[in-house]
Design a protein around this motif. Structure first.
Motif, PDB file in Angstrom:
ATOM      1  N   UNK A  96      47.730  43.414  53.644  1.00 43.51           N
ATOM      2  CA  UNK A  96      48.676  43.012  52.519  1.00 43.51           C
ATOM      3  C   UNK A  96      48.045  41.769  51.819  1.00 43.51           C
ATOM      4  N   UNK A  97      47.751  40.759  52.564  1.00 44.93           N
ATOM      5  CA  UNK A  97      47.379  39.669  51.940  1.00 44.93           C
ATOM      6  C   UNK A  97      45.886  39.671  51.102  1.00 44.93           C
ATOM      7  N   UNK A  98      45.055  40.557  51.872  1.00 39.80           N
ATOM      8  CA  UNK A  98      43.848  40.917  51.487  1.00 39.80           C
ATOM      9  C   UNK A  98      43.761  41.507  50.188  1.00 39.80           C
ATOM     10  N   UNK A  99      44.642  42.604  49.908  1.00 43.27           N
ATOM     11  CA  UNK A  99      45.103  43.073  48.793  1.00 43.27           C
ATOM     12  C   UNK A  99      45.498  42.369  47.852  1.00 43.27           C
ATOM     13  N   UNK A 100      46.311  41.314  48.069  1.00 46.43           N
ATOM     14  CA  UNK A 100      46.846  40.619  46.957  1.00 46.43           C
ATOM     15  C   UNK A 100      45.891  39.473  46.465  1.00 46.43           C
ATOM     16  N   UNK A 105      42.361  38.470  42.065  1.00 43.43           N
ATOM     17  CA  UNK A 105      40.718  38.384  41.198  1.00 43.43           C
ATOM     18  C   UNK A 105      40.665  39.444  40.268  1.00 43.43           C
ATOM     19  N   UNK A 106      41.275  40.462  40.251  1.00 42.40           N
ATOM     20  CA  UNK A 106      41.347  41.466  39.184  1.00 42.40           C
ATOM     21  C   UNK A 106      41.967  40.675  37.816  1.00 42.40           C
ATOM     22  N   UNK A 107      43.022  40.180  38.118  1.00 39.52           N
ATOM     23  CA  UNK A 107      43.669  39.466  37.312  1.00 39.52           C
ATOM     24  C   UNK A 107      42.964  38.417  36.577  1.00 39.52           C
ATOM     25  N   UNK A 108      42.343  37.701  37.250  1.00 36.25           N
ATOM     26  CA  UNK A 108      41.106  36.536  36.762  1.00 36.25           C
ATOM     27  C   UNK A 108      40.208  37.240  36.014  1.00 36.25           C
ATOM     28  N   UNK A 109      39.544  38.390  36.308  1.00 41.68           N
ATOM     29  CA  UNK A 109      38.583  39.025  35.470  1.00 41.68           C
ATOM     30  C   UNK A 109      39.283  39.438  34.232  1.00 41.68           C
ATOM     31  N   UNK A 146      31.533  40.431  36.263  1.00 38.95           N
ATOM     32  CA  UNK A 146      30.934  41.527  37.091  1.00 38.95           C
ATOM     33  C   UNK A 146      31.085  41.173  38.613  1.00 38.95           C
ATOM     34  N   UNK A 147      30.660  39.905  38.903  1.00 40.70           N
ATOM     35  CA  UNK A 147      30.699  39.361  40.475  1.00 40.70           C
ATOM     36  C   UNK A 147      32.012  39.516  41.042  1.00 40.70           C
ATOM     37  N   UNK A 148      33.084  38.887  40.199  1.00 43.17           N
ATOM     38  CA  UNK A 148      34.272  38.956  40.818  1.00 43.17           C
ATOM     39  C   UNK A 148      34.828  40.476  40.988  1.00 43.17           C
ATOM     40  N   UNK A 149      34.547  41.246  39.977  1.00 41.76           N
ATOM     41  CA  UNK A 149      35.008  42.524  39.943  1.00 41.76           C
ATOM     42  C   UNK A 149      34.625  43.071  41.278  1.00 41.76           C
ATOM     43  N   UNK A 150      33.169  43.105  41.577  1.00 43.48           N
ATOM     44  CA  UNK A 150      32.611  43.690  42.575  1.00 43.48           C
ATOM     45  C   UNK A 150      33.325  43.223  43.911  1.00 43.48           C
ATOM     46  N   UNK A 151      33.579  41.793  44.241  1.00 44.73           N
ATOM     47  CA  UNK A 151      34.401  41.308  45.402  1.00 44.73           C
ATOM     48  C   UNK A 151      35.704  41.715  45.355  1.00 44.73           C
ATOM     49  N   UNK A 152      36.275  41.707  44.222  1.00 45.70           N
ATOM     50  CA  UNK A 152      37.659  42.445  44.205  1.00 45.70           C
ATOM     51  C   UNK A 152      37.640  44.061  44.926  1.00 45.70           C
ATOM     52  N   UNK A 160      41.938  48.726  52.931  1.00 43.15           N
ATOM     53  CA  UNK A 160      42.187  50.106  53.233  1.00 43.15           C
ATOM     54  C   UNK A 160      41.679  50.059  54.566  1.00 43.15           C
ATOM     55  N   UNK A 161      40.423  49.697  54.982  1.00 49.26           N
ATOM     56  CA  UNK A 161      39.598  49.700  56.270  1.00 49.26           C
ATOM     57  C   UNK A 161      40.797  49.197  57.401  1.00 49.26           C
TER      58      UNK A 161
END
Length: 176
Positions: A96-100, A105-109, A146-152, A160-161
């Motif tokens: 959950x923390x990783x998903x947050x 990061x998506x919000x920052x993008x 794009x970098x932040x988008x890829x990391x997100x 998920x893993x």
């Protein structure tokens, strides 16, 4: 043979705890560095002459973006702190923390996209960005980090893993 496996597992676990503590410390130092940079940015905006002062919205975008980066760094430090304490890496909390962090990061993008439309100087520094250019050339009109988008995306995949690994671990424990 069994003793060697137990010893090897114990050594790997101790190594994981030590590396996790080091990464946690690094993330906290980086977060403190971002705090200092934010204070410098706010001080520069506050003491800028009227001709140099940026729009209030540009300063707001910068502050929000830096706060999101700090939150992600502290979230990462929390994840590695738990690993350093020997907690299970495949817990529901870790996932959950990783998903947050990924959602932040998506919000920052998204904030960066809006900020780049009117304030290209705010978002054009040090990014792997993709953008739209005017037909005559010149500055980027809309910049996408794009970098932040890829990391997100990678973080969402990791969460998920971790969920799947938690399920497999639970099924394995029930089998034994």
């Amino acid at each position: 043979m069994i003793n060697e496996d137990v010893l090897e597992t114990e050594l790997a676990f101790n190594r994981l705890k030590k590396i996790s503590k080091g990464i946690r410390l690094l993330l906290i130092v980086l977060a403190c560095f971002v705090i200092v940079l934010l204070a410098i940015k706010l001080g520069a905006a506050l003491f800028a002459t009227p001709t140099e002062s940026q729009n209030v919205a540009a300063v707001l975008f910068t502050v929000v973006s830096d706060l999101i980066v700090m939150a992600c760094l502290f979230i990462g430090a929390s994840v590695f702190s738990a690993l350093g304490k020997g907690e299970d890496p495949f817990s529901k909390r870790q996932s959950r923390i990783i998903r947050i962090a990924a959602l932040l990061m998506l919000l920052d993008v998204i904030i960066g996209i809006f900020a780049s439309v009117g304030f290209p100087l705010v978002t054009d520094f040090g990014q792997a960005s993709v953008g739209l250019l005017p037909s005559q050339g010149g500055r980027t009109i809309v910049s996408i980090n794009a970098g932040e988008l890829v990391i997100a995306g990678i973080l969402v995949g990791l969460s998920v893993i971790f969920d799947y690994a938690r399920l497999l671990q639970k099924l394995s424990d029930e089998t034994l």
